[in-house]
Design a protein around this motif. Sequence first.
Motif, PDB file in Angstrom:
ATOM      1  N   THR A 133      35.830  43.749  38.435  1.00 49.55           N
ATOM      2  CA  THR A 133      37.062  43.457  39.153  1.00 49.55           C
ATOM      3  C   THR A 133      36.804  43.256  40.638  1.00 49.55           C
ATOM      4  OG1 THR A 133      38.360  44.718  37.550  1.00 49.55           O
ATOM      5  CG2 THR A 133      39.351  44.361  39.705  1.00 49.55           C
ATOM      6  N   GLU A 134      35.938  44.091  41.228  1.00 49.26           N
ATOM      7  CA  GLU A 134      35.613  43.963  42.649  1.00 49.26           C
ATOM      8  C   GLU A 134      34.995  42.601  42.951  1.00 49.26           C
ATOM      9  OE1 GLU A 134      33.011  47.206  43.348  1.00 49.26           O
ATOM     10  OE2 GLU A 134      34.598  48.716  43.412  1.00 49.26           O
TER      11      GLU A 134
ATOM     12  N   CYS B  62      37.576  39.859  42.788  1.00 53.87           N
ATOM     13  CA  CYS B  62      38.489  39.875  43.933  1.00 53.87           C
ATOM     14  C   CYS B  62      37.855  39.301  45.197  1.00 53.87           C
ATOM     15  CB  CYS B  62      38.959  41.300  44.205  1.00 53.87           C
ATOM     16  SG  CYS B  62      40.088  41.937  42.949  1.00 53.87           S
TER      17      CYS B  62
ATOM     18  N   SER C 257      42.476  47.661  44.012  1.00 55.17           N
ATOM     19  CA  SER C 257      41.290  48.454  44.328  1.00 55.17           C
ATOM     20  C   SER C 257      41.666  49.839  44.790  1.00 55.17           C
ATOM     21  CB  SER C 257      40.462  47.734  45.405  1.00 55.17           C
ATOM     22  OG  SER C 257      40.053  46.471  44.951  1.00 55.17           O
TER      23      SER C 257
ATOM     24  N   THR D  74      42.009  35.723  47.000  1.00 56.86           N
ATOM     25  CA  THR D  74      42.026  36.666  45.886  1.00 56.86           C
ATOM     26  C   THR D  74      41.709  38.065  46.370  1.00 56.86           C
ATOM     27  OG1 THR D  74      41.248  34.862  44.515  1.00 56.86           O
ATOM     28  CG2 THR D  74      41.091  37.074  43.598  1.00 56.86           C
ATOM     29  N   ALA D  75      40.862  38.170  47.385  1.00 57.94           N
ATOM     30  CA  ALA D  75      40.448  39.486  47.866  1.00 57.94           C
ATOM     31  C   ALA D  75      41.634  40.286  48.377  1.00 57.94           C
ATOM     32  CB  ALA D  75      39.404  39.327  48.971  1.00 57.94           C
TER      33      ALA D  75
ATOM     34  N   CYS E 199      43.919  41.512  45.658  1.00 60.88           N
ATOM     35  CA  CYS E 199      43.334  42.549  44.811  1.00 60.88           C
ATOM     36  C   CYS E 199      43.211  43.876  45.530  1.00 60.88           C
ATOM     37  CB  CYS E 199      41.936  42.113  44.350  1.00 60.88           C
ATOM     38  SG  CYS E 199      41.955  40.763  43.165  1.00 60.88           S
TER      39      CYS E 199
ATOM     40  N   ILE F 149      44.348  42.299  36.846  1.00 61.79           N
ATOM     41  CA  ILE F 149      44.137  41.364  37.954  1.00 61.79           C
ATOM     42  C   ILE F 149      44.564  39.940  37.602  1.00 61.79           C
ATOM     43  CG2 ILE F 149      42.397  40.331  39.478  1.00 61.79           C
ATOM     44  CD1 ILE F 149      42.930  43.233  40.084  1.00 61.79           C
TER      45      ILE F 149
END
Length: 739
Positions: free
Chosen positions: A289-290, A293, A222, A214-215, A218, A370
Motif C-alpha cells: 500500500t505504501e 501511494c 497510512s 495518490t500519495a 493515501c 485504497i
Amino acid sequence: MDMFNKVTAFLQQALETREPSINLLDSFVDHWKAITNYYIETTDESRPVKQTDIPWRLRQMLDILVYEETQQGEETGPCMEYLLQHKILETLCTLGKAQYPPGMSQQVMVFFSKVLSQIQKPVLHLINVYRPVQKLIHLCGLPDSKTETEESQFIFAVCTRVKKDPYVLNYILELTKDSQKKCSSTSDEAVADSCSGASSPESAPSPPPPSSSTASSCSAQSEAHPSSSPQTATGIIPVLMHLGKSQKSRVMLRSMESLLLLVSLPQEDTGHLLAEKTPLCHLLSQRLTELYCLIPSSLDPADIHSYSGAQWREQFTQDSTEESQSFPGSENVHKFFCFLDYCNELTKEAPRILGVKMARTIHLQWLKGIIQPHLLQMSEVVILVHTALLSCSVRHINSPALLEELVQFLLGSDTHCEKRQDTHTHILRYRLIEHCNHISDEISITTLRLFEELLQKPNKSILVNLVLRNLEKRSYRLPGSGVMDETQRVESDVLEESEELEEDPFFTDMYEDSGFGGQEPLLSLPERNSREMRNPSVHTEVADIVNSFLCLVPQEAKTSHLVQGAGYDTYVHDAHKLLKECTALSRDWNWPDSAKPTETSPSTDFYEGHFLLILFDRIARILEQPYELNLQVTSVLSKLAVFPHPHLHEYLLDPYISLSPGARSLFSTLVRVIGDLMQRIQHIHNVTDKLMMVRRQLMGMEEETMVDHVTLLKGVIVLEEFCKELAAIAFVKLPIEEQ
C-alpha cells in the motif's frame, strides 16, 4: 656413501624439528582466552576492532569448529562442546550489543553467520545457540544502522538453517503464550481497521476528496495503519520488512530472499504460525500500500498501459533502473510492480493457509482500502489513472490465491442470473461496467482493457460472473426452438432470418441497391477433415455460418480486399492461436460439450446481463464512436466469442438462432448496425474511395489528411474487420464443436 650420509642427516634433522601435534581444544580455548583477555588488559576503548587481533582469532575459532566437525563425524566435538557449555555465543552477543571495541557488532554477526552456514549439524534448536541468535536478531533493523550488510547476511543464514530444519521456526519466532496472544490481537485489530476503512459489497465507502497525487490521498490510510517500527515490534519478520526498505540493493535482495525462504516452508503448521502468530501478512500488505501511494496521479494512462512490468529480482540488476525511468513517475511505478510481483510469488510459494491469509489481507488493505475509494469517486482523472494501474496489476497477478481475491474484489461471488434492477449487489462491479459506457472515451477504453485483462486470467468464475450465469438457461432462444433435425435447421433458420430482414425497415430495398445479398460470392471453404467429407451437412453449416458474417457488410462498404494482406485468411491463424489459448485456459473448468436443453416456457424474460448489455450497446454505436474505442470493444467481444463454451458459441456466433421476444444476439445487433450503415453511406459521395483512403491512412501507407465523415468511415472499417474476425473464430471452432 657421502650422499647416503647426507640424506640420513637431513631426515634426522627433519624428525627433530617436526612440530608436535596440535590439540584442537587447547588451540580453541587459547583463542577465546586471548579475546577475553583483551577486555581485561586494554585501556583504549576507542580503538576499532579491526585494529585488534579479535577478527583473526574469531576466524581461527571458526576454522577449528569446521575442521573438528569433519573429523568427528556424527558426534559433537570437544570444541563445540566448549562453545556451548561456556556460552561463548551469548558472550559474543553481549559484546556486540555494547559495540566494544567499536565495530564489534559487525564481527559478531559475521561469526554467527558463518557458524550457522558452515556447521552442518543441526544446532539452532540448542538453547545456547538460539537464545543468542534471538538476542542478535533484536539488534538488527535499528534506525540509522551502520551494519545493514552484516545484518542481512546473518538473517539470511538463520533463514537458510530454518529452511533445512523447519521445526526450529518456533525458536526463531520467539513464540510464547503472551506474545502469541498479543500478536493475534494486533492482527485482528489491523484486519478490523481495514474492514472499517473499506466498504462491503453492499455499501460503498465515502470517496476521498480529489487530490493531485495518490500519495496525499493515501496519507489518511497510512495514519490508520501505522507501520510497526523495529523499536516497538521485535522479531525476525519486522526486521526483514525493515531491511527490505534499505537503500542498499544488496541488503534489500538478501532480506527478500530470506523472507521467501521462510514463507516457502511447505509444512502447513509452519504456514499457520506465520499467518496467525506473526505480523507478516499485515506488514506485507502495508508495504504494498505504501509503494502504491507513492505513485503520482499525474501519470499518463498510456504510459501505464505500455509498462511491460518486471520480475522482482530484476530491480537489482544494473540495467533495470535505467530501463524503468522511461516516463515521469516510472521509478515509483516500477518499485510498486516489482513488490507486487514479490507478493505474487510469496502467495504462490507459501502453504495454502498462509497464501490465502496474505491474499485476503492484501485484498482488505490495498484493494478495498485504497483502490476502491478512488474508483468510486467522481474525478475522471483519478478514475482513469487508478483503473489503468488496476488493469496493469491484473496483468501481472497469477498467484491462484491472490487472483481469487482480486476477482472477488472486482466482481463479487454471485452466480445466479442477473436482474435488470439489481444494481447494488456489488457496487464496484456495477460501476466498472458502467465505466465501459462512460461519457469519457478514455475511461471507457481503459476500463474495457481491464476487463480484457480479466478474461485472460485462469479463473472460471470470471466468465461465470460476467456472462455464463445469464446464458445458462438458454432463455435467449424462442421457446420450443432448437429441437428440429439438424439437417433441416439451416434452411429453415435462413428462411426465417430472410423474412425478418425483409420486414425490418432498416433493410428496405437493401438487396436491390447494396449488393448485400446474392452479389457477394460465398466463401469456398477448404477441406477440413475426413468427418466433414463423410458428412457434407457439417461442411455446409460451417460455410453458411462463416459466410453469414463475411457477407454482412455490403459490398460498396468493403475495402479490405483492395489491400494486400488484409483478407479474411489473415484472421484464421490468429483465431487458431486464440482458441488454443482459451481451450488450455478452460480445460479444467468442466464445461459441457453440448448446449443445455431449452425450457419450453421460460419463467422470466431473457436478460443478457449488465456486461453484455453494455458491450452490445457499444457495438450498436460503432459508426459514431472513436476508432480506438471501437477496437477495444470488438477486442473484448472477440475474447468472449472464442471461449469453447456451447452457450457462448451459440449466443455470439450462431446467426440462425430464433431469439425470444425482446432478446438480441451479437449477430442481430450487427444486422441493425448494417441497416443504419446503409442509410448513412447513401449520402456520402465516392464512399468506397474515401474508405480506401482512410484505411491506407490507418495502415500508415498514406499521410493523414482531412476526410469528411472520418469517424463513420473508421467505424465501417472496424465493422468489416470485426465481421471477418468473427467468421474466422466460427471457422476454427465449429469443426471442434461438431466432432
